[in-house]
Design a protein around this motif. Structure first.
Motif, PDB file in Angstrom:
ATOM      1  N   HIS A   1       0.848  -1.374   0.090  1.00 37.94           N
ATOM      2  CA  HIS A   1      -0.053   0.075   0.069  1.00 37.94           C
ATOM      3  C   HIS A   1       0.695   1.336  -0.128  1.00 37.94           C
ATOM      4  O   HIS A   1       0.458   2.199  -0.743  1.00 37.94           O
ATOM      5  CB  HIS A   1      -0.888   0.138   1.396  1.00 37.94           C
ATOM      6  N   GLU A   2       1.933   1.182   0.746  1.00 41.06           N
ATOM      7  CA  GLU A   2       2.691   2.411   0.776  1.00 41.06           C
ATOM      8  C   GLU A   2       3.573   2.521  -0.673  1.00 41.06           C
ATOM      9  O   GLU A   2       3.814   3.725  -0.970  1.00 41.06           O
ATOM     10  CB  GLU A   2       3.836   2.191   1.813  1.00 41.06           C
ATOM     11  N   ARG A   3       3.861   1.519  -1.430  1.00 46.52           N
ATOM     12  CA  ARG A   3       4.393   1.659  -2.632  1.00 46.52           C
ATOM     13  C   ARG A   3       3.222   2.294  -3.418  1.00 46.52           C
ATOM     14  O   ARG A   3       3.735   3.317  -4.273  1.00 46.52           O
ATOM     15  CB  ARG A   3       4.775   0.321  -3.359  1.00 46.52           C
TER      16      ARG A   3
ATOM     17  N   ASP B   1      -4.743  -3.389  -6.159  1.00 47.74           N
ATOM     18  CA  ASP B   1      -3.943  -2.374  -6.062  1.00 47.74           C
ATOM     19  C   ASP B   1      -4.845  -1.311  -6.560  1.00 47.74           C
ATOM     20  O   ASP B   1      -4.881  -0.244  -6.059  1.00 47.74           O
ATOM     21  CB  ASP B   1      -2.752  -2.664  -7.048  1.00 47.74           C
ATOM     22  N   GLN B   2      -5.586  -1.671  -7.643  1.00 49.60           N
ATOM     23  CA  GLN B   2      -6.440  -0.620  -8.186  1.00 49.60           C
ATOM     24  C   GLN B   2      -7.549  -0.259  -7.249  1.00 49.60           C
ATOM     25  O   GLN B   2      -7.837   1.160  -7.221  1.00 49.60           O
ATOM     26  CB  GLN B   2      -7.085  -1.206  -9.464  1.00 49.60           C
ATOM     27  N   ALA B   3      -8.258  -1.146  -6.537  1.00 48.04           N
ATOM     28  CA  ALA B   3      -9.150  -0.603  -5.536  1.00 48.04           C
ATOM     29  C   ALA B   3      -8.649   0.205  -4.525  1.00 48.04           C
ATOM     30  O   ALA B   3      -9.254   1.339  -4.102  1.00 48.04           O
ATOM     31  CB  ALA B   3      -9.621  -2.145  -4.945  1.00 48.04           C
ATOM     32  N   PHE B   4      -7.408  -0.204  -4.084  1.00 47.97           N
ATOM     33  CA  PHE B   4      -6.630   0.893  -2.976  1.00 47.97           C
ATOM     34  C   PHE B   4      -6.249   2.134  -3.640  1.00 47.97           C
ATOM     35  O   PHE B   4      -6.675   3.087  -2.920  1.00 47.97           O
ATOM     36  CB  PHE B   4      -5.452   0.074  -2.400  1.00 47.97           C
ATOM     37  N   LEU B   5      -5.833   1.971  -4.889  1.00 52.43           N
ATOM     38  CA  LEU B   5      -5.686   3.434  -5.617  1.00 52.43           C
ATOM     39  C   LEU B   5      -6.851   4.259  -5.631  1.00 52.43           C
ATOM     40  O   LEU B   5      -6.940   5.568  -5.567  1.00 52.43           O
ATOM     41  CB  LEU B   5      -4.944   3.400  -6.704  1.00 52.43           C
ATOM     42  N   ARG B   6      -8.126   3.578  -5.652  1.00 54.72           N
ATOM     43  CA  ARG B   6      -9.199   4.364  -6.161  1.00 54.72           C
ATOM     44  C   ARG B   6      -9.736   5.017  -4.609  1.00 54.72           C
ATOM     45  O   ARG B   6     -10.419   5.897  -4.857  1.00 54.72           O
ATOM     46  CB  ARG B   6     -10.268   3.360  -6.571  1.00 54.72           C
TER      47      ARG B   6
ATOM     48  N   LEU C   1      -7.853   6.447  -2.654  1.00 51.69           N
ATOM     49  CA  LEU C   1      -7.176   7.352  -2.648  1.00 51.69           C
ATOM     50  C   LEU C   1      -7.489   8.531  -3.493  1.00 51.69           C
ATOM     51  O   LEU C   1      -6.740   9.676  -3.484  1.00 51.69           O
ATOM     52  CB  LEU C   1      -5.454   7.183  -2.656  1.00 51.69           C
ATOM     53  N   GLY C   2      -8.417   8.382  -4.491  1.00 55.01           N
ATOM     54  CA  GLY C   2      -8.797   9.350  -5.272  1.00 55.01           C
ATOM     55  C   GLY C   2      -8.362   9.024  -6.847  1.00 55.01           C
ATOM     56  O   GLY C   2      -8.578  10.048  -7.607  1.00 55.01           O
ATOM     57  N   TRP C   3      -7.561   8.183  -6.982  1.00 54.50           N
ATOM     58  CA  TRP C   3      -6.928   7.820  -8.406  1.00 54.50           C
ATOM     59  C   TRP C   3      -8.023   7.202  -9.269  1.00 54.50           C
ATOM     60  O   TRP C   3      -8.860   6.606  -9.135  1.00 54.50           O
ATOM     61  CB  TRP C   3      -6.004   6.461  -8.124  1.00 54.50           C
ATOM     62  N   GLN C   4      -7.718   7.682 -10.704  1.00 61.00           N
ATOM     63  CA  GLN C   4      -8.770   7.627 -11.655  1.00 61.00           C
ATOM     64  C   GLN C   4      -8.032   7.098 -12.720  1.00 61.00           C
ATOM     65  O   GLN C   4      -6.789   7.702 -13.114  1.00 61.00           O
ATOM     66  CB  GLN C   4      -9.480   8.740 -11.867  1.00 61.00           C
ATOM     67  N   PRO C   5      -8.017   5.749 -13.085  1.00 63.37           N
ATOM     68  CA  PRO C   5      -7.330   5.304 -14.603  1.00 63.37           C
ATOM     69  C   PRO C   5      -7.188   6.253 -15.718  1.00 63.37           C
ATOM     70  O   PRO C   5      -8.128   6.810 -15.898  1.00 63.37           O
ATOM     71  CB  PRO C   5      -8.033   4.041 -14.754  1.00 63.37           C
ATOM     72  N   GLY C   6      -5.844   6.356 -16.047  1.00 62.53           N
ATOM     73  CA  GLY C   6      -5.779   7.186 -17.115  1.00 62.53           C
ATOM     74  C   GLY C   6      -5.716   8.815 -16.643  1.00 62.53           C
ATOM     75  O   GLY C   6      -5.340   9.692 -17.759  1.00 62.53           O
ATOM     76  N   SER C   7      -5.739   8.983 -15.588  1.00 56.71           N
ATOM     77  CA  SER C   7      -5.492  10.408 -14.946  1.00 56.71           C
ATOM     78  C   SER C   7      -4.019  10.684 -14.577  1.00 56.71           C
ATOM     79  O   SER C   7      -3.226   9.586 -14.377  1.00 56.71           O
ATOM     80  CB  SER C   7      -6.229  10.648 -14.047  1.00 56.71           C
ATOM     81  N   THR C   8      -3.471  11.769 -14.421  1.00 53.68           N
ATOM     82  CA  THR C   8      -2.262  11.862 -13.743  1.00 53.68           C
ATOM     83  C   THR C   8      -2.429  12.717 -12.230  1.00 53.68           C
ATOM     84  O   THR C   8      -1.664  13.509 -11.842  1.00 53.68           O
ATOM     85  CB  THR C   8      -1.382  12.799 -14.338  1.00 53.68           C
ATOM     86  N   HIS C   9      -3.489  12.131 -11.617  1.00 56.26           N
ATOM     87  CA  HIS C   9      -4.042  12.768 -10.402  1.00 56.26           C
ATOM     88  C   HIS C   9      -2.705  12.625  -9.269  1.00 56.26           C
ATOM     89  O   HIS C   9      -1.952  11.601  -9.245  1.00 56.26           O
ATOM     90  CB  HIS C   9      -4.971  12.243  -9.787  1.00 56.26           C
ATOM     91  N   GLU C  10      -2.744  13.679  -8.416  1.00 51.02           N
ATOM     92  CA  GLU C  10      -1.747  13.863  -7.497  1.00 51.02           C
ATOM     93  C   GLU C  10      -2.188  13.937  -6.156  1.00 51.02           C
ATOM     94  O   GLU C  10      -3.315  14.727  -6.074  1.00 51.02           O
ATOM     95  CB  GLU C  10      -0.568  14.827  -7.708  1.00 51.02           C
ATOM     96  N   LEU C  11      -1.765  13.242  -5.140  1.00 46.89           N
ATOM     97  CA  LEU C  11      -2.487  13.684  -3.891  1.00 46.89           C
ATOM     98  C   LEU C  11      -2.012  15.058  -3.258  1.00 46.89           C
ATOM     99  O   LEU C  11      -0.955  15.460  -3.701  1.00 46.89           O
ATOM    100  CB  LEU C  11      -1.888  12.641  -2.769  1.00 46.89           C
TER     101      LEU C  11
END
Length: 257
Positions: A216-218, A239-244, A246-256
C-alpha cells in the motif's frame, strides 16, 4: 559481465566505479570494468580525437577514425570469459539524443555478456560512427551534461547491481521502479526518534500485514510522487481498488494533495 567504457577522459572513472558494491563485485570476479582511452587509437602525433564540424558552427565533433578503431578493438578483444558469442555484446552511445534510460532497460542490458559504453563529448560524435557501430543510444535524462562520462557511470552502476551475484536478489525485488512502482518507506532502530515513531505494523511481527502495508505504501508513494508511472505499472485488482480509495482515476495524472 564485462563493462568496457570508451572515453576521452579516463581519469574521471577513478573512484565512482572502484568503490563499495562495485569494487567488491570486481574483486570477486562477478563483473569486470575496463576503461579505454579513445585518444590512444588516434594515429597522428598529437592523438587528435576531435575536429571542427562540417557546415560550420560552434564546438568540436569527435572524429570517426579513432572512435571506430576503439570500438572495434574492444569488440575484438577476448575478455575474462573468452570471446563473447555474436549478439552477446551491446554498444551503447551515451547522448542527450538517446532513449531515456529506465530500470527496465537496466534489466535488459544486464542480460548481455559485454556492455560497451561510449562516452560522447563536445558537440557529439561523427554520425557515421552511430550508423556503423552503435547498437543503442541512451540518455539518463532530459538535460545536457559536459560529456557522457557521468551518464556512463550511472548506467554501469544501475546495470551492474542487477548482475546475479553482485547483490542479494531480494534487495532488488521491491525497490523503486520494480514493477513500475516506487519503493515503500524504510525504518530502523530506534523505534522513536525525535518524537517520530516507527509504524506499529512494522513492529508487530505479522508478516502478511507487513507485506500489505508495504504494498500500500508503494502505491501511495507512487500516486503522490510519480502518478505517471501508474499507467504502465503492474497493478492487481486489489491495487487498483486501493488506489481508487485514494482518489486515483485510471488514465489520469492525479496527484495527492
Amino acid at each position: 559481465m564485462q563493462f568496457d567504457i570508451l572515453t576521452l577522459f579516463p581519469a574521471m572513472f577513478a573512484g565512482p566505479l572502484t568503490e563499495s558494491i562495485l569494487k567488491r563485485a570486481v574483486q570477486a570476479g562477478t563483473i569486470a570494468i575496463r576503461i579505454h582511452d579513445i585518444r590512444a587509437y588516434a594515429t597522428d602525433r598529437h592523438h587528435t580525437a576531435d575536429d571542427a564540424p562540417y557546415g560550420g558552427g560552434a564546438g568540436m565533433v569527435m572524429k570517426a577514425e579513432p572512435l571506430a578503431a576503439a570500438i572495434r578493438a574492444v569488440l575484438n578483444e577476448v575478455g575474462a570469459e573468452g570471446q563473447p558469442a555474436p549478439g552477446s555484446s551491446q554498444v551503447v552511445l551515451m547522448t542527450p539524443a538517446g532513449e531515456r534510460f529506465t530500470q527496465r532497460m537496466a534489466h535488459e542490458l544486464a542480460g548481455y555478456k559485454r556492455l560497451v559504453l561510449v562516452c560522447g563529448h563536445y558537440e557529439g560524435v561523427d554520425e557515421r560512427v552511430r550508423e556503423a557501430l552503435v547498437d543503442r543510444e541512451l540518455s539518463i535524462g532530459d538535460y545536457v551534461l559536459t560529456g557522457g562520462e557521468l551518464a556512463a557511470m550511472v548506467v554501469a552502476d544501475a546495470v551492474a547491481r542487477l548482475v546475479p551475484g553482485v547483490i542479494d536478489a531480494e534487495s532488488t525485488a521491491e525497490e523503486s521502479h520494480g514493477g513500475g512502482l516506487l519503493e515503500y518507506p524504510h525504518y530502523t532502530r530506534p523505534a522513536v526518534w525525535e518524537g517520530r515513531e516507527v509504524p506499529a505494523v512494522l513492529r508487530a511481527g505479522h508478516h502478511a500485514q507487513v507485506a500489505q502495508w508495504r504494498r500500500h505504501e508503494r502505491l501511495r508513494r507512487t500516486l503522490a510522487r510519480r502518478p505517471d508511472l501508474l499507467a504502465s505499472a503492474e497493478l492487481s485488482p486489489a491495487d487498483q481498488a486501493f488506489l481508487r480509495s485514494l482518489g486515483w482515476q485510471p488514465g489520469s495524472t492525479h496527484e495527492l494533495a
